[in-house]
Design an enzyme around this catalytic site. Sequence first.
Site, PDB file in Angstrom:
ATOM      1  N   SER A  20      -3.551 -33.147 -39.485  1.00 45.34           N
ATOM      2  CA  SER A  20      -3.065 -31.869 -39.661  1.00 45.34           C
ATOM      3  C   SER A  20      -1.368 -31.818 -39.844  1.00 45.34           C
ATOM      4  CB  SER A  20      -2.782 -30.779 -38.935  1.00 45.34           C
ATOM      5  OG  SER A  20      -4.616 -30.057 -39.210  1.00 45.34           O
ATOM      6  N   ARG A  43       5.639 -26.365 -37.072  1.00 48.95           N
ATOM      7  CA  ARG A  43       4.219 -26.064 -35.938  1.00 48.95           C
ATOM      8  C   ARG A  43       3.976 -24.500 -36.392  1.00 48.95           C
ATOM      9  NH1 ARG A  43       2.075 -29.096 -31.384  1.00 48.95           N
ATOM     10  NH2 ARG A  43       0.717 -27.556 -30.454  1.00 48.95           N
ATOM     11  N   HIS A  46       1.843 -24.657 -39.274  1.00 46.47           N
ATOM     12  CA  HIS A  46       0.961 -25.556 -38.561  1.00 46.47           C
ATOM     13  C   HIS A  46      -0.205 -23.826 -38.536  1.00 46.47           C
ATOM     14  CE1 HIS A  46      -1.983 -27.158 -35.242  1.00 46.47           C
ATOM     15  NE2 HIS A  46      -2.340 -27.879 -36.339  1.00 46.47           N
TER      16      HIS A  46
END
Length: 211
Positions: A20, A43, A46
Amino acid sequence: MSGSTVFDYEKDGAEIYRQSFATIRAEADLAGLPADVSQVAVRMIHACGMVDLVRDLAYTPEVVSRARAALRSGAPILCDAQMVASGVTRKRLPADNEVVCTLSDPSVPGLAAELGTTRSAAALELWRDRLEGSVVAIGNAPTALFRLLEMVRDGAPRPAAVLGIPVGFIGAAESKDALAASDLDHIVVRGRRGGSAMAAAAINAIASEVE
Ligand SMILES: C/C1=C2N=C(/C=C3N=C(/C(C)=C4\N[C@@](C)([C@@H]5N=C1[C@](C)(CCC(=O)O)[C@H]5CC(=O)O)[C@@](C)(CC(=O)O)[C@@H]4CCC(=O)O)[C@@](C)(CC(=O)O)[C@@H]\3CCC(=O)O)C(C)(C)[C@@H]/2CCC(=O)O
């Protein structure tokens, strides 16, 4: 226990994370971001799956280092929604920091009625004695972000950093524009996009440099 595997999919959690983050770094245009903001952006992407999020990010240059320093010195994390608080990974926190969401306090519905506002905004009245030097994470409620800015303007203690990432159609973009125009250290996602998962992910990135 037996069970047939029908689909061919990745089952190793660490490998899922690795792939990812590699995909995000390949697809998102992170080049213009300072290294510490880039790490937070990765993040956040994500958490939402949108690699074009970078174009809507606005931030002050020191926000990540100041938020990180505040957490290391034991600052509390003040969250507008339980969803944000629940998403914070406790083991990443550097000083066993308190994660606070006052939305469910029994006094909040009465306060909201008295103040003529949402419960999310009224809940900030219970933040006052923890605000100084705190890290604020707003992922849901635009009214909470507006209220925070009003409180600080009226002399309430100042947080070390504000992650202003409310989602939605009514007041979300406007509240984030107001934060971006303020003198508070901040990260915002301009426009309608945002959400509790993104706010929690931003805290998790700031809390720990481990990916
Ligand atoms: C207007 C509100 C919006 N809520 C959105 C999206 C989601 N909210 C969820 C949940 C479970 C909660 N939202 C409340 C905070 C509730 N939501 C509001 C308010 C009416 C007002 C906030 C504001 O405009 O600033 C707010 C109630 C209030 O009086 O403050 C929540 C407290 C409602 C409740 O359960 O009583 C609750 C928060 C629970 C918690 O502590 O975690 C969703 C999960 C809704 C769902 O699909 O069930 C979702 C989560 C989104 C996220 O990532 O956080 C919007 C779209 C943000 C919207 C505000 C903007 C808009 O409508 O344009």
